[in-house]
Design an enzyme around this catalytic site. Structure first.
Site, short mmCIF file in Angstrom:
data_model
loop_
_atom_site.label_atom_id
_atom_site.label_comp_id
_atom_site.label_asym_id
_atom_site.label_seq_id
_atom_site.Cartn_x
_atom_site.Cartn_y
_atom_site.Cartn_z
N SER A 93 56.83 42.67 29.88
CA SER A 93 56.72 41.95 28.60
C SER A 93 58.01 42.17 27.84
CB SER A 93 55.54 42.52 27.81
OG SER A 93 55.53 42.02 26.49
N TYR A 135 50.11 49.50 24.93
CA TYR A 135 50.68 48.33 25.60
C TYR A 135 52.18 48.50 25.79
CZ TYR A 135 51.42 43.31 26.57
OH TYR A 135 51.75 42.09 27.14
N1 LIG Z 1 50.69 35.71 26.96
C1 LIG Z 1 51.72 36.38 26.49
O1 LIG Z 1 52.26 36.05 25.43
C2 LIG Z 1 52.29 37.53 27.28
C3 LIG Z 1 53.54 38.04 26.88
C4 LIG Z 1 54.09 39.09 27.60
C5 LIG Z 1 53.44 39.62 28.70
N2 LIG Z 1 52.22 39.11 29.06
C6 LIG Z 1 51.57 39.72 30.24
O2 LIG Z 1 51.23 38.72 31.17
C7 LIG Z 1 50.13 39.18 31.96
C8 LIG Z 1 49.07 38.09 32.02
O3 LIG Z 1 48.55 37.91 30.73
P1 LIG Z 1 47.98 36.52 30.18
O4 LIG Z 1 48.69 36.25 28.92
O5 LIG Z 1 47.96 35.51 31.25
O6 LIG Z 1 46.50 37.03 29.78
P2 LIG Z 1 45.04 36.61 30.28
O7 LIG Z 1 44.13 37.45 29.45
O8 LIG Z 1 44.88 35.14 30.23
O9 LIG Z 1 45.00 37.09 31.80
C9 LIG Z 1 44.86 38.44 32.16
C10 LIG Z 1 44.28 38.52 33.55
O10 LIG Z 1 44.12 39.90 33.91
C11 LIG Z 1 42.83 40.09 34.47
N3 LIG Z 1 42.36 41.45 34.19
C12 LIG Z 1 42.34 42.09 33.00
N4 LIG Z 1 41.78 43.31 33.15
C13 LIG Z 1 41.44 43.43 34.45
C14 LIG Z 1 40.80 44.46 35.22
N5 LIG Z 1 40.41 45.61 34.66
N6 LIG Z 1 40.58 44.22 36.53
C15 LIG Z 1 40.96 43.06 37.09
N7 LIG Z 1 41.57 42.06 36.43
C16 LIG Z 1 41.80 42.24 35.12
C17 LIG Z 1 41.94 39.07 33.79
O11 LIG Z 1 40.80 38.80 34.58
C18 LIG Z 1 42.89 37.88 33.68
O12 LIG Z 1 42.84 37.12 34.86
C19 LIG Z 1 49.64 40.48 31.31
O13 LIG Z 1 50.14 41.59 32.04
C20 LIG Z 1 50.26 40.42 29.93
O14 LIG Z 1 50.46 41.69 29.39
C21 LIG Z 1 51.64 38.08 28.39
#
Ligand SMILES: NC(=O)c1ccc[n+]([C@@H]2O[C@H](COP(=O)([O-])OP(=O)(O)OC[C@H]3O[C@@H](n4cnc5c(N)ncnc54)[C@H](O)[C@@H]3O)[C@@H](O)[C@H]2O)c1
Length: 269
Positions: free
Chosen positions: A144, A157
């Site tokens: 991130s 986080y």
């Molecule tokens: N959306 C943003 O702005 C952003 C920015 C920086 C980093 N990220 C990172 O991107 C990645 C994806 O996030 P996203 O935004 O798509 O969020 P999201 O919540 O849409 O997806 C998260 C996914 O992780 C899975 N997950 C969570 N806990 C779990 C567990 N205990 N066991 C199995 N699966 C689990 C969920 O089922 C889901 O499919 C994450 O690591 C997040 O930190 C997102």
């Protein structure tokens, strides 16, 4: 040089929705067999699977192991590796909880560190030796902008995302000399998204909109962008997906140990 991903097999954790799903779609479009993973109802599992098959994946399986539990990760990796070689591992599953350090529940610290950091250690430990034996492998860890700079109220986080970059650099060094240009080598990189249009962000935008803008989501989003992301544009998950796919090509054999921001300038400030 063979630049196709045809015939490669990829596991993307947390790929039933959001960024992970977009990564799975991008790899499917390049002909990879896809192993989907995440928590969610059967209907979501089915639609995610259909989508990657429609995008071009020759096969797609879905696993639902809880990656906060090392025992479950061991089962996941044993099942995935028993099915065939794993060429590409994308550690994407992640969770967030926003609260001041003094009010952060201990259990939330433990869970975020487990999902956002430790799970990648366990999947990499299981997958990387066989990648090395074949001379080709790609690990892409979704860190991130919060792996490069901090914000208030996100102690576990930010700690996990910084840690993920450190873990990735160690693995990159340990595997740097594996393989050759033709095979593609084994590389480990992090992608560091800024604000990206998924449910993890929507919840934070809604909280901001409710607190300061009478529930106006557009105003909440713009406020967030002005604070963090100088481009004032939210990234689409597909943009992260395309970067992951590119890193998986053999031409990226010498890109390893990096943390690549896709953040509209956030971490350049
Ligand atoms: N959306 C943003 O702005 C952003 C920015 C920086 C980093 N990220 C990172 O991107 C990645 C994806 O996030 P996203 O935004 O798509 O969020 P999201 O919540 O849409 O997806 C998260 C996914 O992780 C899975 N997950 C969570 N806990 C779990 C567990 N205990 N066991 C199995 N699966 C689990 C969920 O089922 C889901 O499919 C994450 O690591 C997040 O930190 C997102």
């Amino acid at each position: 040089m063979n630049n196709s991903l045809q015939g490669r097999r990829a596991l993307v954790t947390g790929s039933l929705q959001g960024i992970g799903h977009a990564v799975a779609l991008a790899l499917a479009q390049e002909g990879c067999q896809i192993v989907l993973h995440g928590l969610g109802p059967q209907a979501l599992q089915d639609s995610a699977r259909q989508a990657v098959l429609a995008a071009g994946a020759p096969s797609a399986l879905v696993y639902t192991h809880d990656v906060s539990d090392p025992g479950e990760i061991a089962k996941l990796m044993a099942e995935v590796l028993a099915d065939g070689p794993l060429d590409i591992l994308v550690n994407n599953a992640g969770i967030q909880h926003v609260a001041p350090l003094a009010e952060m529940p201990d259990a939330m610290w433990d869970k975020i560190i487990a999902v956002d950091l430790s799970s990648s250690f366990h999947t990499m430990k299981a997958a990387m030796p066989a990648m090395a034996a074949r001379g080709y492998g790609r690990v892409v860890n979704i860190s991130s902008a919060h792996g490069l700079v901090a914000s208030v109220n996100k102690a576990p986080y930010v700690a996990a995302k910084f840690g993920l970059i450190g873990l990735s650099k160690v693995a990159a060094l340990e595997y740097a000399a594996v393989g050759n240009r033709e095979l593609g080598g084994v590389t480990v990189n992090c992608i560091c998204p800024g604000l990206t249009e998924t449910s993890i962000l929507t919840a934070q935008i809604k909280a901001r909109a409710d607190a300061s803008y009478g529930g106006d989501l557009d105003a909440g989003a713009l406020d967030f962008l002005k604070e963090k992301q100088p481009s004032l544009r939210i990234s689409k998950p597909a943009e992260i997906g395309q970067m992951v796919a590119w890193l998986c090509h053999p031409i990226a054999h010498n890109i390893t140990g990096t943390a690549i921001p896709i953040d509209g300038g956030w971490t350049s400030q």
